[in-house]
Design a protein around this motif. Sequence first.
Motif, PDB file in Angstrom:
ATOM      1  N   LYS A   4       0.622  -1.265  -0.299  1.00  0.00           N
ATOM      2  CA  LYS A   4       0.067   0.142   0.020  1.00  0.00           C
ATOM      3  C   LYS A   4       0.802   1.374  -0.290  1.00  0.00           C
ATOM      4  CE  LYS A   4      -3.793  -2.490   2.615  1.00  0.00           C
ATOM      5  NZ  LYS A   4      -5.024  -1.944   0.820  1.00  0.00           N
ATOM      6  N   THR A 301     -11.281  14.680   5.228  1.00  0.00           N
ATOM      7  CA  THR A 301     -11.551  13.439   4.785  1.00  0.00           C
ATOM      8  C   THR A 301     -10.591  12.002   4.193  1.00  0.00           C
ATOM      9  OG1 THR A 301     -13.778  14.783   3.976  1.00  0.00           O
ATOM     10  CG2 THR A 301     -12.783  12.795   2.197  1.00  0.00           C
ATOM     11  N   GLU A 304      -9.292  10.074   6.728  1.00  0.00           N
ATOM     12  CA  GLU A 304     -10.219   9.095   7.273  1.00  0.00           C
ATOM     13  C   GLU A 304     -10.544   7.866   6.026  1.00  0.00           C
ATOM     14  OE1 GLU A 304     -15.267   8.380   7.910  1.00  0.00           O
ATOM     15  OE2 GLU A 304     -14.667   9.810   7.603  1.00  0.00           O
ATOM     16  N   LEU A 305     -10.378   8.338   4.585  1.00  0.00           N
ATOM     17  CA  LEU A 305      -9.667   7.223   3.348  1.00  0.00           C
ATOM     18  C   LEU A 305      -8.579   6.465   3.742  1.00  0.00           C
ATOM     19  CD1 LEU A 305     -11.421   9.400   1.017  1.00  0.00           C
ATOM     20  CD2 LEU A 305     -12.386   7.414   1.200  1.00  0.00           C
ATOM     21  N   LYS A 307      -7.011   5.798   6.749  1.00  0.00           N
ATOM     22  CA  LYS A 307      -7.443   5.248   7.658  1.00  0.00           C
ATOM     23  C   LYS A 307      -7.166   3.558   7.430  1.00  0.00           C
ATOM     24  CE  LYS A 307      -6.197   8.571  11.261  1.00  0.00           C
ATOM     25  NZ  LYS A 307      -6.514   8.876  12.837  1.00  0.00           N
ATOM     26  N   ASN A 308      -9.111   3.567   6.913  1.00  0.00           N
ATOM     27  CA  ASN A 308      -9.555   2.969   6.651  1.00  0.00           C
ATOM     28  C   ASN A 308      -9.068   2.158   5.512  1.00  0.00           C
ATOM     29  OD1 ASN A 308     -11.557   3.599   7.765  1.00  0.00           O
ATOM     30  ND2 ASN A 308     -13.011   4.247   6.246  1.00  0.00           N
ATOM     31  N   PHE A 309      -8.689   2.724   4.151  1.00  0.00           N
ATOM     32  CA  PHE A 309      -7.409   1.909   3.386  1.00  0.00           C
ATOM     33  C   PHE A 309      -6.665   0.558   3.890  1.00  0.00           C
ATOM     34  CE2 PHE A 309      -3.420   2.497   0.860  1.00  0.00           C
ATOM     35  CZ  PHE A 309      -3.429   1.347   0.082  1.00  0.00           C
ATOM     36  N   GLU A 311      -6.297  -0.206   6.718  1.00  0.00           N
ATOM     37  CA  GLU A 311      -6.564  -1.263   7.267  1.00  0.00           C
ATOM     38  C   GLU A 311      -7.113  -2.151   6.549  1.00  0.00           C
ATOM     39  OE1 GLU A 311      -9.638   0.565  10.008  1.00  0.00           O
ATOM     40  OE2 GLU A 311      -8.233   1.685  11.116  1.00  0.00           O
ATOM     41  N   LYS A 312      -7.413  -2.821   5.989  1.00  0.00           N
ATOM     42  CA  LYS A 312      -8.358  -3.057   4.702  1.00  0.00           C
ATOM     43  C   LYS A 312      -7.141  -4.053   3.765  1.00  0.00           C
ATOM     44  CE  LYS A 312     -12.532  -0.985   3.812  1.00  0.00           C
ATOM     45  NZ  LYS A 312     -13.587  -0.477   2.520  1.00  0.00           N
TER      46      LYS A 312
END
Length: 316
Positions: A4, A301, A304-305, A307-309, A311-312
């Motif tokens: 990533k 934004t 948030e994007l 951190k989600n990215f 984590e996945k």
Amino acid sequence: MPEKIIFLVGPTGVGKTSLSLSLATAIDAQIVSMDSMQVYRGMDIGTAKATKEERGDLVHYLLDVVDPGDRFTAEDYQGLAYQAIREIRKEKKVPLFVGGTGLYMDAILHDFQFGGLNINEDLRKKLHADYDREGGQVLLDRLAEVDPVTARTLFPGDRKKIIRALEIFYTTGKPMSEKKQEEAFSNRWDPLIFILEKDRQDLYQAINNRVLSMVDEGLVEENRRLREEGWPRKSQAASAIGYQEVGWYFRGLVTKKEMVRLIQQFSRNYAKRQVTWFKRYKEAYHFRLNEDRDREEALETMVELAKNFLEKESTK
């Protein structure tokens, strides 16, 4: 498993630097500069390089890696960028690429394989001779006839890039832009791309104001020091916007007022080409920064994007 990586890109003057520092802090990232002129030591004011005070404790890669008289290519950048990613991963941090040089971004995301085209020394010498005799604009016009996509991204002063693009066409019969499109998108990376934008008039005004600030901060003096240190006038770095025009001023070809106007004009032209380049990334998140609140909302934004990215699991 693809690694990533995150990109924060956009045209000159859009506000990448300040936003990148906030984003990197929020997501525990280390910044990799993605600017073709910030790699040069001593070229600080004219490239809008973040100062040491602005950087603080945030680690930055690919700033000040070569001397101004040295040649630096996209292949050089790619190799150093891969090395930076490895070092950042060792620190268990996130690589955050920040800048506006689209070719460098493509070199990473598409994992360009350089060196596949043999150098034709006779052809290269002829093209350099043509450039010296006829000038950069003539060769850029010649390139526009066979590869308009690449030509739109270049200036007459981009000697080596123009010659390389012509060399590729004359050797392969295909434009460099088409050759790049044939490169497969690399499976090495799982990228998250943020693109910053401004309304055109707001962007152009920001660019004009930044050029004035650069002059006030000592752009002319920075150029004078570089030349006193033996900076070759025909070097790759000397053709950069903000350095080429000051060189004309030193040689008496333009007044100081005209020098400033030309830097502003060429910077706006460059920004327009950057905007066009980054529009190709349809999968990216675009953020328009016309007001202060836009920056605050964009940062919230993006954090948030990101951190989600992170984590996945990668879906590649």
